[in-house]
Write a protein that holds these residues in place. Structure first.
Motif, PDB file in Angstrom:
ATOM      1  N   GLY A  15       3.064  17.164 -12.427  1.00 27.16           N
ATOM      2  CA  GLY A  15       3.029  18.459 -11.757  1.00 27.16           C
ATOM      3  C   GLY A  15       4.313  18.661 -10.987  1.00 27.16           C
ATOM      4  O   GLY A  15       4.679  17.843 -10.135  1.00 27.16           O
ATOM      5  N   LEU A  16       5.005  19.757 -11.312  1.00 27.36           N
ATOM      6  CA  LEU A  16       6.289  20.039 -10.667  1.00 27.36           C
ATOM      7  C   LEU A  16       6.280  21.452 -10.092  1.00 27.36           C
ATOM      8  O   LEU A  16       7.259  22.184 -10.161  1.00 27.36           O
ATOM      9  N   GLY A  17       5.126  21.837  -9.541  1.00 27.26           N
ATOM     10  CA  GLY A  17       5.021  23.147  -8.903  1.00 27.26           C
ATOM     11  C   GLY A  17       5.412  23.026  -7.435  1.00 27.26           C
ATOM     12  O   GLY A  17       6.304  22.250  -7.082  1.00 27.26           O
ATOM     13  N   THR A  18       4.727  23.763  -6.579  1.00 27.83           N
ATOM     14  CA  THR A  18       5.054  23.759  -5.148  1.00 27.83           C
ATOM     15  C   THR A  18       5.074  22.332  -4.596  1.00 27.83           C
ATOM     16  O   THR A  18       6.054  21.904  -3.969  1.00 27.83           O
ATOM     17  N   VAL A  19       4.011  21.586  -4.837  1.00 25.74           N
ATOM     18  CA  VAL A  19       3.882  20.254  -4.233  1.00 25.74           C
ATOM     19  C   VAL A  19       4.764  19.225  -4.948  1.00 25.74           C
ATOM     20  O   VAL A  19       5.478  18.444  -4.310  1.00 25.74           O
ATOM     21  N   GLY A  20       4.719  19.237  -6.290  1.00 27.57           N
ATOM     22  CA  GLY A  20       5.475  18.234  -7.053  1.00 27.57           C
ATOM     23  C   GLY A  20       6.975  18.379  -6.841  1.00 27.57           C
ATOM     24  O   GLY A  20       7.681  17.395  -6.543  1.00 27.57           O
ATOM     25  N   ALA A  49       5.139  18.266 -16.592  1.00 28.42           N
ATOM     26  CA  ALA A  49       4.519  19.542 -16.191  1.00 28.42           C
ATOM     27  C   ALA A  49       4.191  20.253 -17.494  1.00 28.42           C
ATOM     28  O   ALA A  49       4.416  19.706 -18.579  1.00 28.42           O
ATOM     29  N   ARG A  50       3.687  21.476 -17.406  1.00 29.05           N
ATOM     30  CA  ARG A  50       3.329  22.166 -18.651  1.00 29.05           C
ATOM     31  C   ARG A  50       4.571  22.641 -19.390  1.00 29.05           C
ATOM     32  O   ARG A  50       4.728  22.440 -20.588  1.00 29.05           O
ATOM     33  N   ASN A  51       5.493  23.246 -18.655  1.00 27.18           N
ATOM     34  CA  ASN A  51       6.621  23.930 -19.283  1.00 27.18           C
ATOM     35  C   ASN A  51       7.920  23.168 -19.010  1.00 27.18           C
ATOM     36  O   ASN A  51       8.455  23.207 -17.899  1.00 27.18           O
ATOM     37  N   LYS A  52       8.429  22.501 -20.052  1.00 22.90           N
ATOM     38  CA  LYS A  52       9.611  21.644 -19.869  1.00 22.90           C
ATOM     39  C   LYS A  52      10.861  22.462 -19.529  1.00 22.90           C
ATOM     40  O   LYS A  52      11.749  22.002 -18.798  1.00 22.90           O
ATOM     41  N   GLY A  53      10.911  23.695 -20.061  1.00 20.88           N
ATOM     42  CA  GLY A  53      12.143  24.471 -19.910  1.00 20.88           C
ATOM     43  C   GLY A  53      12.271  25.215 -18.587  1.00 20.88           C
ATOM     44  O   GLY A  53      13.319  25.798 -18.300  1.00 20.88           O
ATOM     45  N   LYS A  54      11.241  25.194 -17.776  1.00 22.51           N
ATOM     46  CA  LYS A  54      11.235  26.024 -16.555  1.00 22.51           C
ATOM     47  C   LYS A  54      12.246  25.506 -15.520  1.00 22.51           C
ATOM     48  O   LYS A  54      12.360  24.301 -15.294  1.00 22.51           O
ATOM     49  N   ASP A  55      12.984  26.454 -14.904  1.00 23.84           N
ATOM     50  CA  ASP A  55      13.912  26.064 -13.831  1.00 23.84           C
ATOM     51  C   ASP A  55      13.113  25.885 -12.543  1.00 23.84           C
ATOM     52  O   ASP A  55      12.469  26.806 -12.059  1.00 23.84           O
ATOM     53  N   ARG A  56      13.179  24.693 -11.978  1.00 20.41           N
ATOM     54  CA  ARG A  56      12.373  24.386 -10.796  1.00 20.41           C
ATOM     55  C   ARG A  56      13.241  24.133  -9.563  1.00 20.41           C
ATOM     56  O   ARG A  56      12.754  23.656  -8.541  1.00 20.41           O
ATOM     57  N   GLY A  57      14.538  24.377  -9.695  1.00 28.49           N
ATOM     58  CA  GLY A  57      15.452  24.177  -8.578  1.00 28.49           C
ATOM     59  C   GLY A  57      15.655  22.710  -8.247  1.00 28.49           C
ATOM     60  O   GLY A  57      16.044  22.371  -7.122  1.00 28.49           O
ATOM     61  N   MET A  85      -1.000  18.237  -9.996  1.00 25.67           N
ATOM     62  CA  MET A  85      -1.302  19.299 -10.972  1.00 25.67           C
ATOM     63  C   MET A  85      -2.410  20.200 -10.455  1.00 25.67           C
ATOM     64  O   MET A  85      -2.395  21.403 -10.642  1.00 25.67           O
ATOM     65  N   GLY A  86      -3.440  19.587  -9.844  1.00 30.13           N
ATOM     66  CA  GLY A  86      -4.586  20.352  -9.353  1.00 30.13           C
ATOM     67  C   GLY A  86      -5.711  20.401 -10.368  1.00 30.13           C
ATOM     68  O   GLY A  86      -5.560  19.979 -11.520  1.00 30.13           O
ATOM     69  N   GLY A  87      -6.862  20.890  -9.902  1.00 34.00           N
ATOM     70  CA  GLY A  87      -8.035  21.020 -10.764  1.00 34.00           C
ATOM     71  C   GLY A  87      -8.935  19.804 -10.649  1.00 34.00           C
ATOM     72  O   GLY A  87      -8.459  18.684 -10.592  1.00 34.00           O
ATOM     73  N   ALA A 308      -0.257  24.083   4.555  1.00 31.89           N
ATOM     74  CA  ALA A 308       0.055  24.271   3.139  1.00 31.89           C
ATOM     75  C   ALA A 308       1.531  24.591   3.004  1.00 31.89           C
ATOM     76  O   ALA A 308       2.255  24.652   4.000  1.00 31.89           O
ATOM     77  N   GLY A 309       1.959  24.761   1.754  1.00 28.31           N
ATOM     78  CA  GLY A 309       3.359  25.070   1.481  1.00 28.31           C
ATOM     79  C   GLY A 309       4.116  23.829   1.055  1.00 28.31           C
ATOM     80  O   GLY A 309       3.658  22.700   1.249  1.00 28.31           O
ATOM     81  N   GLU A 310       5.275  24.084   0.472  1.00 25.02           N
ATOM     82  CA  GLU A 310       6.046  23.001  -0.149  1.00 25.02           C
ATOM     83  C   GLU A 310       6.385  21.872   0.830  1.00 25.02           C
ATOM     84  O   GLU A 310       6.064  20.695   0.574  1.00 25.02           O
TER      85      GLU A 310
END
Ligand SMILES: NC(=O)c1ccc[n+]([C@@H]2O[C@H](COP(=O)([O-])OP(=O)(O)OC[C@H]3O[C@@H](n4cnc5c(N)ncnc54)[C@H](OP(=O)(O)O)[C@@H]3O)[C@@H](O)[C@H]2O)c1
Length: 435
Positions: A15-20, A49-57, A85-87, A308-310
């Motif tokens: 998981g490479l969203g807010t938390v990852g 993560a789900r989308n390998k190509g996504k720019d995550r900064g 990832m969550g869930g 909450a938050g990054e």
């Protein structure tokens, strides 16, 4: 820990969203500080993560991308899996289970997963001597898990009371400040990114409930028990409720409370409550979280911060990683899984105290005379009563503050009151917290 010459803790990040992504950033930005404090280099070696190509900064060029998150659980270059990832179900559940079975430590921010599968996962953790840590799962950056498990460990805890959902607290604070309706403020919060597109879990109280059962397990040594939780959200509150609560010296907050009753049963309840302005919980504003605990020797302790938050959530994840680097390894909920009690549970019916009761009724003589005997028959006495909104053919709001009674008396009385032809909406009842 890798048995190489330089002490290194190798992290597989799912998981490479807010938390990852936030976790990745802290590990890079504060790498020297973290190594100085632990004597260990904590490095991310593999991610998914789900989308390998996504720019995550974040610069992922030095880490391996795995196509399936479960592969992190058996990856030879991973000592600890961070599940971000969550869930409550797969792939998070399979990832955490497989990692523990393989003897790898796990750090997660996933309260839903632990609220539903906490007992099984804590058994697996012990069986395979693989720590499972979850500081980030409750109240983000506030170290409440550590506080209960370590700082207050010498105390019998009698109750925990928390504002644990920043979205709800933001909505209530804004409704109070602007006088706007719940739905208008929710819509603005969604535009600002403070509320999810599907806000049900937040505003319905379920998210606070997930966190509450984890705190209850730690505080009372009982199994996290999401099934025996009384949950009400904030969606029926009006700006008028907030205004009237203010006239009674209180603010309305969504409170998760878990309390050990005198007969030993555990009450777990999420509900909007009137909180007197004298309580520190009344002053937790906006997206902040706050938790008040009561221990037999320490007395009341209060903590407040960003829930909450990054930054706050990732800060909690990295603090767990640093504990692992320092060799911390205890039972997930503070005591061994087979000693976690399945305590008899109490419900909202068992909550004892004063209540705020709001009734919307026809504006005609005799309505209060119809309501009063119902209250009397259910041992509810009135401390004060106010009426609002007198104009021709318009419904009026009656607010009653009761003396001490039980949730059961309130529920039974409200069932009868709701059946009166003069009562136009289901009564709204809010416990009044006296802490
Ligand atoms: N956000 C917070 O402030 C906060 C606070 C406390 C706890 N938490 C908890 O932390 C966890 C993560 O939250 P978040 O806010 O970081 O969520 P998020 O921003 O939505 O990120 C989720 C990440 O997981 C990946 N992912 C989701 N489903 C996946 C799947 N089936 N297979 C592989 N990867 C998958 C996503 O991949 P893509 O990026 O490719 O879509 C994304 O990188 C949740 O359990 C949440 O409850 C969050």
């Amino acid at each position: 820990m890798a048995k190489n010459q330089e002490k290194t803790l190798r992290v597989g990040l799912a998981g490479l969203g807010t938390v990852g992504a936030g976790t990745f950033k802290i590990l890079q930005a504060n790498a020297d500080l973290i190594t100085r404090r632990t004597g260990v280099r904590i490095v991310v070696t593999a991610v998914n993560a789900r989308n390998k190509g996504k720019d995550r900064g974040i610069d992922l060029s030095s880490v391996e991308w795995v196509d399936n998150p479960i592969d992190l659980a058996s990856h030879p270059d991973v000592d600890v899996v961070v599940e971000a990832m969550g869930g409550e179900n797969d792939p998070a559940l399979s990832l955490v289970k497989t990692a523990l079975q393989n003897g790898k430590s796990v750090v997660t921010a996933n309260k839903a997963l632990l609220a539903h599968h906490g007992v099984d996962l804590s058994r697996l953790s012990e069986k395979h001597n693989a720590p499972l840590m979850f500081e980030a799962a409750v109240a983000g950056g506030i170290p409440i898990i550590k506080m209960i498990r370590e700082g207050l460990a010498a105390n019998n805890i009698s109750g925990l009371y928390g504002i644990m959902n920043g979205t709800c607290n933001y909505i209530l604070t804004t409704m109070e400040r602007t006088g706007e309706s719940f739905s208008d403020v929710l819509e603005e919060a969604q535009k600002l990114g403070y509320a999810e597109a599907d806000p049900t879990l937040d505003v319905g109280g379920g998210d606070s409930g997930h966190k509450l059962v984890l705190l209850g397990a730690l505080a009372f040594g009982c199994q996290p028990d999401y099934q025996n939780l009384s949950v009400e959200g904030i969606d029926r509150l009006s700006a008028e409720d907030i205004l009237i609560a203010g006239e009674f010296g209180s603010r309305i907050k969504l409170i998760g409370q878990t309390v050990k009753l005198e007969d030993g049963r555990i009450l777990q309840m999420v509900s909007p409550c009137l909180v007197p302005r004298t309580s520190p919980l009344a002053h937790v504003d906006g997206v902040l979280n706050g938790i008040l605990s009561q221990g037999d020797f320490v007395g009341l302790s209060f903590v407040e911060g960003r829930g909450a938050g990054e930054g706050p959530t990732a800060s909690a994840i990295v603090s767990d990683l640093m504990d692992l680097a320092n060799g911390v390894n205890g039972p997930v909920f503070g005591i061994p899984a087979d000693q976690l009690q399945s305590s008899p549970s109490a419900s909202r019916d068992d909550w004892t105290g004063e209540f705020y009761m709001r009734l919307v009724v026809q504006d005609r003589p005799g309505v209060i005379a119809e309501i009063a005997p119902i209250l009397r028959d259910h041992q509810i006495s009135i401390e004060s009563l106010i009426q609002r909104g007198r104009s021709a053919d318009q419904p009026v709001t009656i607010v009653i503050i009761t003396h001490q009674t039980t949730g059961k008396n309130i529920r039974l009385a409200c069932q009868e009151i709701a059946d009166l032809p003069s009562v136009l909406d289901d009564p709204l009842t809010l416990p009044i917290l006296k802490i």
